[in-house]
Enzyme design. Sequence first.
Site, PDB file in Angstrom:
ATOM      1  N   TYR A 158       0.779  -1.140  -0.014  1.00  0.00           N
ATOM      2  CA  TYR A 158       0.002  -0.034  -0.040  1.00  0.00           C
ATOM      3  C   TYR A 158       0.709   1.080   0.051  1.00  0.00           C
ATOM      4  O   TYR A 158       0.706   2.318  -0.828  1.00  0.00           O
ATOM      5  CB  TYR A 158      -0.863  -0.167   1.267  1.00  0.00           C
TER       6      TYR A 158
ATOM      7  N   GLU B 135     -11.405   6.394   4.947  1.00  0.00           N
ATOM      8  CA  GLU B 135     -10.683   7.153   5.773  1.00  0.00           C
ATOM      9  C   GLU B 135     -11.439   7.403   6.923  1.00  0.00           C
ATOM     10  O   GLU B 135     -11.096   7.298   8.232  1.00  0.00           O
ATOM     11  CB  GLU B 135     -10.003   8.597   5.142  1.00  0.00           C
TER      12      GLU B 135
ATOM     13  N   TRP C 128      -5.376   1.948  10.156  1.00  0.00           N
ATOM     14  CA  TRP C 128      -5.593   1.888   8.617  1.00  0.00           C
ATOM     15  C   TRP C 128      -5.508   0.521   8.247  1.00  0.00           C
ATOM     16  O   TRP C 128      -6.386   0.055   7.314  1.00  0.00           O
ATOM     17  CB  TRP C 128      -4.740   2.797   8.138  1.00  0.00           C
TER      18      TRP C 128
END
Length: 173
Positions: free
Chosen positions: A4, A26, A34
């Site tokens: 990522y 988000e 995350w």
Amino acid sequence: MVAYHDEEWGVPLHDEGRLFELLCLEGAQAGLSWSTVLYRRDGYREAYDGFDAEVMARYDDTRQVRLLADRRIIRNRAKVRAFRDNARAVLALREDVGGLDPYLWGFVGGEPIVNRFTSMSELPTQSPLAREVSEDLGRRGFRFVGPVIIYAYLQSAGLVNDHLVSCFRHPDG
């Protein structure tokens, strides 16, 4: 997480659908890591019709209840509600200014802000820009768009380049 970082995080993003997806994700991350959200990203894409804002804006209460039972996503009532609200808000934004791409990139003059941090401890959690964008999105009906979430969003979407100067993704790296 390495893939990522190397392939997505901080790479300037202009695709409307991906900008909307990232804004939703988000927001889903609030209070979580995350990696928790990234692990569920494919499930979110399936559950939310590929983040098609036009489809999501039409979700009725029955669909919202089904989403709250969907194990592929984070089942938080406020976050599920926010996704539908954000779909409606992004459609209005498209009518008003042409979409997330021109809206967001207008805040930075079309070019990423490039910071020159040398250690992770230097990275801020928010900025004046994030507060400005957050407040404006809130006025436009978006949810889960506080300044910390928006700073992370601006970083992820490449509007703010916070790769360390030693990173290959930094212009000086």
